[in-house]
Design an enzyme around this catalytic site. Structure first.
Site, PDB file in Angstrom:
ATOM      1  N   GLU A  29       0.824  -1.202   0.000  1.00 60.31           N
ATOM      2  CA  GLU A  29       0.000   0.000   0.000  1.00 60.31           C
ATOM      3  C   GLU A  29       0.866   1.264   0.000  1.00 60.31           C
ATOM      4  OE1 GLU A  29      -4.499   0.203   1.674  1.00 60.31           O
ATOM      5  OE2 GLU A  29      -2.975   0.214   3.211  1.00 60.31           O
ATOM      6  N   LYS A  49     -14.044   0.785  -3.919  1.00 59.73           N
ATOM      7  CA  LYS A  49     -15.105   1.246  -3.008  1.00 59.73           C
ATOM      8  C   LYS A  49     -16.150   2.024  -3.783  1.00 59.73           C
ATOM      9  CE  LYS A  49     -12.029   1.886   0.947  1.00 59.73           C
ATOM     10  NZ  LYS A  49     -11.392   2.868   1.807  1.00 59.73           N
ATOM     11  N   HIS A  76       7.001 -26.816  -1.094  1.00 57.64           N
ATOM     12  CA  HIS A  76       6.320 -27.900  -1.811  1.00 57.64           C
ATOM     13  C   HIS A  76       5.240 -27.349  -2.736  1.00 57.64           C
ATOM     14  CE1 HIS A  76       8.265 -31.125   0.586  1.00 57.64           C
ATOM     15  NE2 HIS A  76       8.495 -30.063   1.343  1.00 57.64           N
TER      16      HIS A  76
HETATM   17  O1  PA5 Z   1      -3.092   1.481   5.900  1.00 59.45           O
HETATM   18  C1  PA5 Z   1      -4.175   1.964   5.684  1.00 59.45           C
HETATM   19  O2  PA5 Z   1      -4.378   3.184   5.730  1.00 59.45           O
HETATM   20  C2  PA5 Z   1      -5.357   1.095   5.348  1.00 59.45           C
HETATM   21  O3  PA5 Z   1      -4.977  -0.239   5.173  1.00 59.45           O
HETATM   22  C3  PA5 Z   1      -6.387   1.155   6.458  1.00 59.45           C
HETATM   23  O4  PA5 Z   1      -5.812   0.727   7.658  1.00 59.45           O
HETATM   24  C4  PA5 Z   1      -7.601   0.310   6.132  1.00 59.45           C
HETATM   25  O5  PA5 Z   1      -8.132   0.666   4.901  1.00 59.45           O
HETATM   26  C5  PA5 Z   1      -8.658   0.467   7.208  1.00 59.45           C
HETATM   27  O6  PA5 Z   1      -9.062   1.787   7.316  1.00 59.45           O
HETATM   28  P1  PA5 Z   1      -9.862   2.318   8.562  1.00 59.45           P
HETATM   29  O7  PA5 Z   1      -8.971   2.192   9.752  1.00 59.45           O
HETATM   30  O8  PA5 Z   1     -10.170   3.730   8.246  1.00 59.45           O
HETATM   31  O9  PA5 Z   1     -11.087   1.477   8.709  1.00 59.45           O
END
Ligand code: PA5
Length: 445
Positions: A287, A422, A308
């Site tokens: 990310e 989303k 494996h």
């Molecule tokens: O690293 C990040 O920002 C994302 O992976 C969030 O943690 C994830 O989308 C969850 O978001 P939120 O804490 O707003 O529910």
């Protein structure tokens, strides 16, 4: 302290090439330290370990005690950065068979809000039916659909099963200070709540209550975890010379490999307890770095299990990969291979050896085979699976991730790409406010 060994990458990229990254890493360090790089409003994690106070830790421990005293099961509801850190640490430190043990010393931790599977959620509600359970609702935005949906179910079940008063005691929120549905609900219902600082993004939040509260409930020493992170914060600080800074060397090596055509980094462990450390790491790096059509693809395997399956690909598939192995120096238990008079399985050549010695030879044998097969190998050795070592590892990967993102030239602290699915999902579900998108997407179907 954890250590890094890049020797087995040097047949693929030269020492000089790696050393030439020093100015780029230095520049990245300055950007992080001075807050002059992209995404500089999300740098709260950088000195988080050394700035957590004892009072904050005590408060988390007190809440953990309330949950431990009143719950057989605690559901951690969260997704991405809001659950993977806690799960990584809890699974790394837990007995592999805790689930099946009758006598438990801590509540069983289960996870929800990280998928939208009807079967998963149904089975979870069934499992919880006769359990004294509590919930930690973790969401920075407080509006994430997966988490919100699971929490709606859990809140109702907890209130129905345990009564409103007890539910108030065993539901905790970890969310934004002011914004989002999770905050509104927590304030209106009077739940104990923790704030995720504005300047700490989800995937860098494991050392905030996001990770610390579930870890403390599971019975682990959050002070030692932080002590490990503090030690690593110092070791990987801007004042440590490049050659002595493991994060700087890791960043330089992985980026040198990337620029030489090794586009995929596979995080490897030889201990199944580290499976969720792999998952946390994939999320952190994926990310953070996968942007602007660039970035190392973070993959992960559990060895020797996956030798494996994926072992074949790694040995002989396309040569665009390198491996980063997390090796655990000392195991926590002792088990020797027994001798057997009949020796029907032919294993007497191992009799008397520790199982870990066999595992270590699998590790060494794999490293040599993969390097011979054209796969560079970075090795991270952690002393043992304990809170301090895991704290060191978490901070090591966090700082390296921030630095590496800057070396790559992207903003490591945003995630614009996760919005696309989303938007489509909301349009398909006719969420209020998405009328135009609904029309547009229907026309595409
Ligand atoms: O690293 C990040 O920002 C994302 O992976 C969030 O943690 C994830 O989308 C969850 O978001 P939120 O804490 O707003 O529910």
């Amino acid at each position: 302290m954890i250590s890094l060994n890049i020797e087995k990458t040097l047949g693929f990229v030269s020492k000089e090439t790696i050393a030439a990254f020093e100015p780029r890493v230095k520049d990245a360090q300055e950007k992080l330290e001075k807050g002059t790089g992209k995404g500089n409003d999300f740098l709260g994690w950088l000195h988080l370990p050394s700035s957590i106070t004892q009072a904050q830790l005590n408060d988390i421990k007190e809440t953990a005690k309330v949950m431990r005293d009143n719950c057989e099961v605690v559901v951690v509801a969260g997704i991405g950065g809001s659950y993977l850190g806690a799960r990584a640490v809890i699974e790394a430190l837990s007995n592999s068979f805790t689930w099946l043990q009758d006598k438990k010393t801590a509540p069983t931790i289960i996870y929800a809000g990280h998928n939208i599977s009807e079967d998963y959620l149904f089975e979870m509600t069934e499992f919880l039916k006769d359990k004294k359970f509590g919930v930690i609702n973790i969401s920075k935005s407080g509006t994430t659909t997966e988490t919100a949906l699971a929490f709606r179910l859990l809140k109702k079940q907890c209130e129905d099963q345990r009564g409103k008063e007890m539910a108030k005691k065993v539901i905790v929120a970890v969310t934004d200070a002011a914004k989002g549905a999770a905050r509104i609900t927590a304030d209106q219902e009077g739940y104990k709540s923790y704030i995720i600082p504005d300047n700490v993004g989800g995937r860098f939040s494991v050392l905030t209550p996001v990770g610390l509260l579930p870890i403390a409930i599971a019975g682990f020493d959050i002070e030692q975890l932080i002590a490990g992170a503090v030690a690593m914060e110092k070791t990987c600080g801007i004042d440590t010379p490049f050659a002595e800074n493991p994060a700087a060397i890791y960043v330089a090596t992985r980026n040198a490999l990337y620029e030489s055509g090794k586009k995929i980094e596979i995080l490897v462990n030889f201990n199944p307890k580290l499976h969720y450390v792999n998952e946390w790491w994939k999320q952190l790096y994926g990310e953070s770095e996968g942007k602007e059509h660039k970035g190392i693809f973070p993959a992960a395997v559990d060895f020797s299990t996956d030798l494996h399956s994926m072992g074949q690909w790694i040995q002989e598939g396309e040569r665009t990969i390198f491996e980063t192995v997390i090796s655990v120096d000392k195991v926590n238990h002792k088990l020797e291979v027994p001798s057997d008079e009949a020796n029907l399985d032919g294993l007497n050549y191992l009799a008397g050896k520790r199982v870990d010695e066999v595992n270590k030879m699998a590790e060494l044998g794999t490293q040599l085979a993969h390097v011979d097969g054209g796969v560079p190998n970075i090795r991270i050795v952690i002393p043992s699976l304990d809170e301090k070592s895991i704290g060191e590892l978490l901070y090591f990967f966090e700082i390296a991730c921030g630095l590496s993102g800057y070396v790559l030239g992207v903003n490591p602290f945003d995630q614009p790409g996760v919005e696309a699915y989303k938007k489509n999902m909301f349009a398909l579900l006719n969420k209020p406010g998405f009328e135009e998108e609904s029309k547009a997407i229907q026309a595409k179907l």
